[in-house]
Structures are given as C-alpha cells and as structure tokens.
Design a protein around this motif. Structure first.
Motif, PDB file in Angstrom:
ATOM      1  N   ARG A 178       3.659  14.131  -5.473  1.00 51.91           N
ATOM      2  CA  ARG A 178       2.741  13.828  -6.573  1.00 51.91           C
ATOM      3  C   ARG A 178       2.030  12.513  -6.314  1.00 51.91           C
ATOM      4  O   ARG A 178       2.490  11.673  -5.519  1.00 51.91           O
ATOM      5  N   MET A 179       0.923  12.348  -7.029  1.00 55.42           N
ATOM      6  CA  MET A 179       0.233  11.070  -7.074  1.00 55.42           C
ATOM      7  C   MET A 179       0.734  10.330  -8.301  1.00 55.42           C
ATOM      8  O   MET A 179       0.652  10.828  -9.424  1.00 55.42           O
ATOM      9  N   GLY A 180       1.300   9.149  -8.088  1.00 56.98           N
ATOM     10  CA  GLY A 180       1.883   8.408  -9.191  1.00 56.98           C
ATOM     11  C   GLY A 180       0.845   7.800 -10.110  1.00 56.98           C
ATOM     12  O   GLY A 180      -0.346   7.717  -9.782  1.00 56.98           O
ATOM     13  N   ALA A 181       1.302   7.370 -11.273  1.00 56.84           N
ATOM     14  CA  ALA A 181       0.427   6.703 -12.235  1.00 56.84           C
ATOM     15  C   ALA A 181      -0.147   5.413 -11.672  1.00 56.84           C
ATOM     16  O   ALA A 181      -1.157   4.909 -12.162  1.00 56.84           O
ATOM     17  N   ASP A 182       0.470   4.887 -10.623  1.00 61.29           N
ATOM     18  CA  ASP A 182       0.005   3.651  -9.983  1.00 61.29           C
ATOM     19  C   ASP A 182      -0.872   3.923  -8.766  1.00 61.29           C
ATOM     20  O   ASP A 182      -1.230   3.000  -8.028  1.00 61.29           O
ATOM     21  N   GLY A 183      -1.215   5.212  -8.530  1.00 58.53           N
ATOM     22  CA  GLY A 183      -2.057   5.551  -7.403  1.00 58.53           C
ATOM     23  C   GLY A 183      -1.313   5.722  -6.095  1.00 58.53           C
ATOM     24  O   GLY A 183      -1.926   6.005  -5.057  1.00 58.53           O
ATOM     25  N   GLU A 184       0.011   5.562  -6.091  1.00 58.61           N
ATOM     26  CA  GLU A 184       0.821   5.718  -4.883  1.00 58.61           C
ATOM     27  C   GLU A 184       1.295   7.166  -4.750  1.00 58.61           C
ATOM     28  O   GLU A 184       1.459   7.877  -5.739  1.00 58.61           O
ATOM     29  N   GLY A 220      13.544   9.727  -4.545  1.00 59.92           N
ATOM     30  CA  GLY A 220      12.165   9.748  -5.018  1.00 59.92           C
ATOM     31  C   GLY A 220      11.394   8.479  -4.742  1.00 59.92           C
ATOM     32  O   GLY A 220      10.295   8.285  -5.271  1.00 59.92           O
ATOM     33  N   VAL A 221      11.969   7.594  -3.916  1.00 56.32           N
ATOM     34  CA  VAL A 221      11.323   6.324  -3.591  1.00 56.32           C
ATOM     35  C   VAL A 221      10.897   6.369  -2.131  1.00 56.32           C
ATOM     36  O   VAL A 221      11.692   6.705  -1.253  1.00 56.32           O
ATOM     37  N   SER A 222       9.646   6.043  -1.846  1.00 55.83           N
ATOM     38  CA  SER A 222       9.140   6.090  -0.480  1.00 55.83           C
ATOM     39  C   SER A 222       9.485   4.808   0.265  1.00 55.83           C
ATOM     40  O   SER A 222       9.480   3.722  -0.321  1.00 55.83           O
ATOM     41  N   ALA A 223       9.778   4.938   1.559  1.00 56.76           N
ATOM     42  CA  ALA A 223      10.056   3.769   2.390  1.00 56.76           C
ATOM     43  C   ALA A 223       8.820   2.878   2.417  1.00 56.76           C
ATOM     44  O   ALA A 223       7.701   3.345   2.596  1.00 56.76           O
ATOM     45  N   HIS A 224       9.027   1.576   2.228  1.00 56.00           N
ATOM     46  CA  HIS A 224       7.899   0.662   2.046  1.00 56.00           C
ATOM     47  C   HIS A 224       8.217  -0.699   2.645  1.00 56.00           C
ATOM     48  O   HIS A 224       8.139  -1.721   1.959  1.00 56.00           O
ATOM     49  N   GLY A 225       8.610  -0.738   3.904  1.00 57.50           N
ATOM     50  CA  GLY A 225       8.902  -2.012   4.542  1.00 57.50           C
ATOM     51  C   GLY A 225      10.286  -2.522   4.192  1.00 57.50           C
ATOM     52  O   GLY A 225      11.160  -1.786   3.751  1.00 57.50           O
ATOM     53  N   THR A 253      11.109  -4.851   1.890  1.00 52.66           N
ATOM     54  CA  THR A 253      11.358  -5.176   0.492  1.00 52.66           C
ATOM     55  C   THR A 253      11.089  -3.952  -0.377  1.00 52.66           C
ATOM     56  O   THR A 253      10.293  -3.081  -0.015  1.00 52.66           O
ATOM     57  N   PRO A 254      11.723  -3.866  -1.548  1.00 53.68           N
ATOM     58  CA  PRO A 254      11.510  -2.719  -2.425  1.00 53.68           C
ATOM     59  C   PRO A 254      10.053  -2.599  -2.874  1.00 53.68           C
ATOM     60  O   PRO A 254       9.367  -3.600  -3.071  1.00 53.68           O
ATOM     61  N   GLN A 255       9.582  -1.365  -3.036  1.00 55.29           N
ATOM     62  CA  GLN A 255       8.220  -1.151  -3.509  1.00 55.29           C
ATOM     63  C   GLN A 255       8.193  -1.134  -5.032  1.00 55.29           C
ATOM     64  O   GLN A 255       9.204  -0.951  -5.699  1.00 55.29           O
ATOM     65  N   ARG A 256       7.005  -1.323  -5.573  1.00 58.80           N
ATOM     66  CA  ARG A 256       6.812  -1.158  -7.004  1.00 58.80           C
ATOM     67  C   ARG A 256       6.946   0.320  -7.354  1.00 58.80           C
ATOM     68  O   ARG A 256       6.682   1.193  -6.530  1.00 58.80           O
ATOM     69  N   ARG A 286      10.853   5.364 -11.345  1.00 52.59           N
ATOM     70  CA  ARG A 286      12.016   4.590 -11.797  1.00 52.59           C
ATOM     71  C   ARG A 286      13.078   5.504 -12.395  1.00 52.59           C
ATOM     72  O   ARG A 286      14.269   5.303 -12.170  1.00 52.59           O
ATOM     73  N   ARG A 287      12.649   6.525 -13.136  1.00 58.46           N
ATOM     74  CA  ARG A 287      13.624   7.471 -13.686  1.00 58.46           C
ATOM     75  C   ARG A 287      14.282   8.285 -12.572  1.00 58.46           C
ATOM     76  O   ARG A 287      15.477   8.573 -12.624  1.00 58.46           O
TER      77      ARG A 287
END
Length: 566
Positions: A87-93, A152-157, A159-162, A168-169
């Motif tokens: 999906r495309m998140g509410a934050d555009g990610e 449900g969290v994408s790898a992002h370097g 540090t944790p991503q927003r 978050r749920r």
C-alpha cells in the motif's frame, strides 16, 4: 515319442489354464483391487513446496524454493517468502508486510512465530533463534515450522523510519494477527496434517510482542518464550533523554562523560559489597535484591581533591540519576528504576549509554541514535520535526521536556486516532491478569538480564509481581520469570548467558511438566567472561528465588540451590 510329447503339451496347457481360472475367480482382499490401482502416489517435497503457490491471491504474493541443510539449519526445508498488504501510506511511503516461513523435512507437528527482535524492517531468518540457545537448539532444528516477518515496517537504513498510523498498528500487533493464519494454513497444506502445538518466541521488541499476544490473542499460542521484553517501549524510550541530560551535566561531550576506567571502578566496588551475598565471590551478583540494599554509591564520592580510591561527585551523581529512571518536575516516575549490577562495566552497556563504536554515528551511543529515533518518530504524537542525523537527534534529547513532552506518548490527534501506548503495549500492562490466556492453558517463560541498559529488569519484575498479586499468588501455575545476573541487552556481560528455555517450555506445554531451575553456562566467546569464570555453570532460578552457593565445586551448578529472596 510324438504321442507322448503331445500328451505332455496338452496336459501342461490344461494346468496353466486351470491356474489362471483359479486366480481370476479368487476373492479380492480389502487392500487390493481397482481402488489401489487408482491411488495417487504421495507428492514429493518439491511438489508440495511448489504446490503452495496455488494459495496466491490478489492480496497475497508467494515464492517457494527447496534448500538443503547447512551449518545453521540441520535439515532440508521448504522456504516460503510472502508479501501482503502492499500500500501507499498516508505519509506517501510504500509499505508492505513481508514474511518468511521455513518448513523442515523432519517436522514434529510444532509451529513457532518468531517475533521480530528489532523494529527496523529487517526480516531475520525464520529459524527460531533466541538468546541462550545453541544452533542445534533452534526451533527449526527441533522440528518446528517457523515464520517471521518485518511487522509491516520497511528497511530504512540504520535508524528507525517514521511510520504512518497503520504501520504503527502493524508494528504494534496487527502484522502478527494478519500473518499468523496465513502461515498456519501454509504449514498444514504442506504437511497435509494439522498443527499440534503453537509457540511464540521473541526478545526485546519481539518480547514485547509476545506479551501483547498473551493479552490480545490469548488463544493464538500454547506457549510463549519472552526475552528481555520492551513491553512498555514508549515509556522505556523516555530513559534516553533522561540519560543524556544526566551525562551532559558531567561533560558536554557525552562520549567523554564517564571513562571506562571509572565504570570499571564503580563495578569493582559494587562487587566488593555484593558478590559474596550469594555465598561465593565469582564475579556475578545472584542476590540482586540484597545488593540493592547493601550497595551505596554515595560512599564512592571523593572527599577531597587528594583522594584517589574514589569517583568525582558529578560521576556518581549521573549514575545515580540514571539509576532512578525518568521523572517529571512533580517527582512522578515516568518509567522504572534500574538495578545496580556488574554488567554496567561491560562494553555492551557502554555502547547503549555512553559511547558506541559506530563510525557513521560519530561514536555516539545507541540511545542517542536508535533510541531517540524511536522516541521521536514512533512514540510521540504529534511527531516532532527532527532530522535523521545523530547530532540533530542528540539535540532533540537534550531539549526534551519531561513535563511537556513525556505525556505525548499517550496523546492522539486527527492523524493518529490511537496513542503509541495503546498501539505498542499490552492492554492490561498496568494491571495484568491474563485470565483468558490462563484459561486456554497457555504457558509463558520470561527471562531478563539484570544489566539490561535498554529495558529495565525491574519493570519486568514489577509486572510479574502485579500478575501474581492479581491471581492471589497463583501466577506460577502458568508463568515463570528467570533473571540473569550480569547479562546486558541480549547475550553479553559477565554472565552465564548460554541456556535453553525453549525445551522446558515445550515440556510444560506438551507434557505438563512445570519447569524449575534451568542450568546456564558461560561462553568462551563472551569478551566479558574472565578467566576464572570460564567453564562455569549456574542454576537460573524462577523469581523470586536466586542461586545460593551451598558446597562443592564452584564451577558447577550442582553446588548451588535456589533460595527465596528476602
């Protein structure tokens, strides 16, 4: 001669014809006949593995492959890689839930969900590894089918991503809720047999998820193995600005605030007071509760500029302030206090609190990078504007206001309809009862290092004590807590950090054999283990008891007995 030959031929033909008639007229047994001729051959492992692709849908993507065993996995297995909820998140990610399922050849009817240890989007190998286990003891090598996911969290370097609200749920609990039934269906389709027992394994953030599962999904797992859980993760993250601000009082450069030699001195003086309280001076403090009463850090403060066997007031003050845990201006505790323990002098404790070895972070501690990013981008509502830069994150922690900012871990707004505390913690964390989990026959084993610098062992102890109080002293009927002296966040520290708590959990679930003490050993690969500690074994005792030396070989667990803490 011709007549005799003709007679022999005709006689032989009659005998053959009669034999054929007898065979054709014989009754057909229950195991023979046309049904057996039509019975399909069993599918090969390759056919069963590839056959799982038939479960693909528009919402579920699958890939499969067969692999031979290796050094880590002792048996051949079918690997299933799955993706759902793109999906495309509410934050555009872009977001998606990715999972990995390993199906071993030698299956014992068991299924394990390996909850993700960190929350940075990486998918660890689905092998059922958890702190303390040797490779041969991994769940997959004990006949478990094992699944894990990125929550449900994408790898992002590094540090944790927003995260957007749904992410978050998902990280909090929904990814497990979504992946678990899919994984179970794949397991049972592959083996053409039902799962007999289900387990959940997790440590750190995975330990948090295990405790959330016991509350939110009480019938999902028969047994839960919980390692140093961050079940109050948003509250625990408040410790990061608290530590940094305390250390900045000592030195403006946190990396120079407390040199290693001062931490070594602090731990040595602690051991002088506490090591023998369990009956033996061995470099580990098993009588931890008695140590908290006996050890007085104030006695280490230098009385004059000429004192040598002492520490500066600013150093002792910073350590004591960190130990008390975060408070607001009304002196209200916002998380938990901590334990004075020998592992505070370990390199791993230092990496989190004072100085790391990561050059990309300019050697700033993990609390300033990983910890600050979690606090700012995952637990605070609304999300503050902080750049993904170590010094920007350090500045955020330094400016953190415990009266104004700390309450934001429970805040909601138009974007986040539920708070970080609601999303990330067990619903009954303050008053645990686990009535439904207990009623379903669930069993839980928890372990936590006394020197953990990220999640306080005292918070875990307090949760267990509250549970026991709510159940009128009967929590031991389905749960046990094991404290590991000296152990930091995961393996490490001057500790016996090699142990198997998975096998006792299996015996408790499947054979109703309640665990008692568990033998743990030091590891030669642990840099914090001294020469005199090599080869040591010790009993890990269920809380509130601890290991007390009785008599015999000081290296052997059999020389100790579990006694009740006073």
């Amino acid at each position: 001669m011709n007549a005799r030959l003709a007679w022999l031929v005709s006689t032989s033909l009659l005998l053959v014809f009669g034999l054929m008639l007898s065979i054709l007229s014989a009754p057909v047994s229950a195991n023979e006949g046309s049904d057996k001729l039509d019975e399909p051959k069993p599918l090969s492992r390759a056919q069963r593995c590839n056959g799982l692709l038939s479960l693909e849908t528009n919402q579920l993507e699958l890939k499969t492959a067969l692999f031979a065993g290796n050094r880590q996995i002792k048996t051949a297995y079918c690997l299933v890689a799955g993706t759902l909820e793109r999906r495309m998140g509410a934050d555009g990610e872009l977001y998606a839930i990715h999972f990995e399922l390993r199906l071993p050849t030698r299956w014992q009817g068991r299924f394990a969900y390996q909850f993700t240890t960190d929350n940075n989007g990486d998918i660890p190998p689905a092998v059922g590894a958890i702190t303390g286990l040797k490779t041969s003891q991994y769940a997959i090598n004990q006949g478990f089918a094992v699944v894990t996911s990125n929550s449900g969290v994408s790898a992002h370097g590094q540090t944790p991503q927003r995260l957007d609200p749904q992410a978050r749920r998902n990280l909090g609990y929904e990814a497990v809720q979504k992946v678990n039934p899919i994984a179970r269906d794949l397991v049972e389709r592959y083996y053409q047999a039902p799962i007999q027992f289900s387990y959940g394994l997790g440590q750190a953030d995975g330990g948090r998820m295990a405790m959330v599962a016991a509350s939110r999904f009480p019938t999902m797992f028969d047994g839960l193995l919980v390692g140093y859980p961050g079940f109050n993760a948003p509250k625990a993250a408040l410790q990061h600005p608290w530590n940094l601000q305390a250390l900045h009082r000592v030195h403006e450069d946190i990396r120079q605030s407390i040199p290693s030699r001062q931490m070594d001195f602090f731990a040595a003086k602690m051991l002088e007071q506490c090591d023998g309280l369990d009956g033996l001076n061995d470099g580990m403090i098993f009588a931890s509760d008695a140590c908290q009463r006996a050890f007085n850090p104030k006695a280490l403060v230098c009385k004059s500029d000429f004192d040598r066997d002492c520490l500066p007031l600013s150093t002792v003050g910073a350590l004591m302030r960190m130990h008390m845990g975060p408070h607001n201006d009304q002196n209200r505790a916002l998380y938990s206090d901590w334990v004075y323990d020998a592992g505070m002098a370990s390199d791993h404790w230092r990496q989190w609190r004072i100085e790391s070895t990561v050059s990309e972070w300019d050697r700033l501690p993990m609390s300033v990078t990983l910890g600050a990013a979690d606090l700012a981008w995952r637990y605070i509502t609304p999300e503050p504007s902080v750049a993904n830069d170590p010094y920007a994150l350090e500045g955020y922690l330094q400016a953190f206001d415990f009266d104004q900012d700390a309450p934001k871990i429970t805040a909601v707004n138009e974007r986040f309809k539920t708070s970080a505390m609601t999303d990330m913690t067990p619903p009954d964390a303050l008053k645990p009862e686990l009535a439904a989990f207990k009623q379903a026959g669930g069993k839980m084993l928890t372990f936590h290092g006394n020197s953990d610098p990220v999640f306080s062992v005292k918070d875990t102890v307090r949760w267990v004590d509250f549970l026991d109080f709510a159940l009128a002293g009967r929590a031991h009927e389905f749960t046990r807590l094991y404290r590991i002296p000296g152990m930091t966040h995961g393996q490490g520290g001057p500790s016996t950090d090699q142990f198997d708590l998975l096998s006792p959990l299996v015996s408790w679930v499947e054979k109703r054999q309640a665990p008692q003490s568990v033998v743990a050993a030091t590891r030669s690969a642990n840099p914090d283990v001294t020469l005199r500690m090599e080869g040591m074994t010790r009993p890990l005792c269920p809380h509130p008891s601890y290991a007390q030396y009785t008599k015999g070989n000081m290296l052997r667990a059999s020389s100790f007995a579990c006694v009740q803490a006073k």
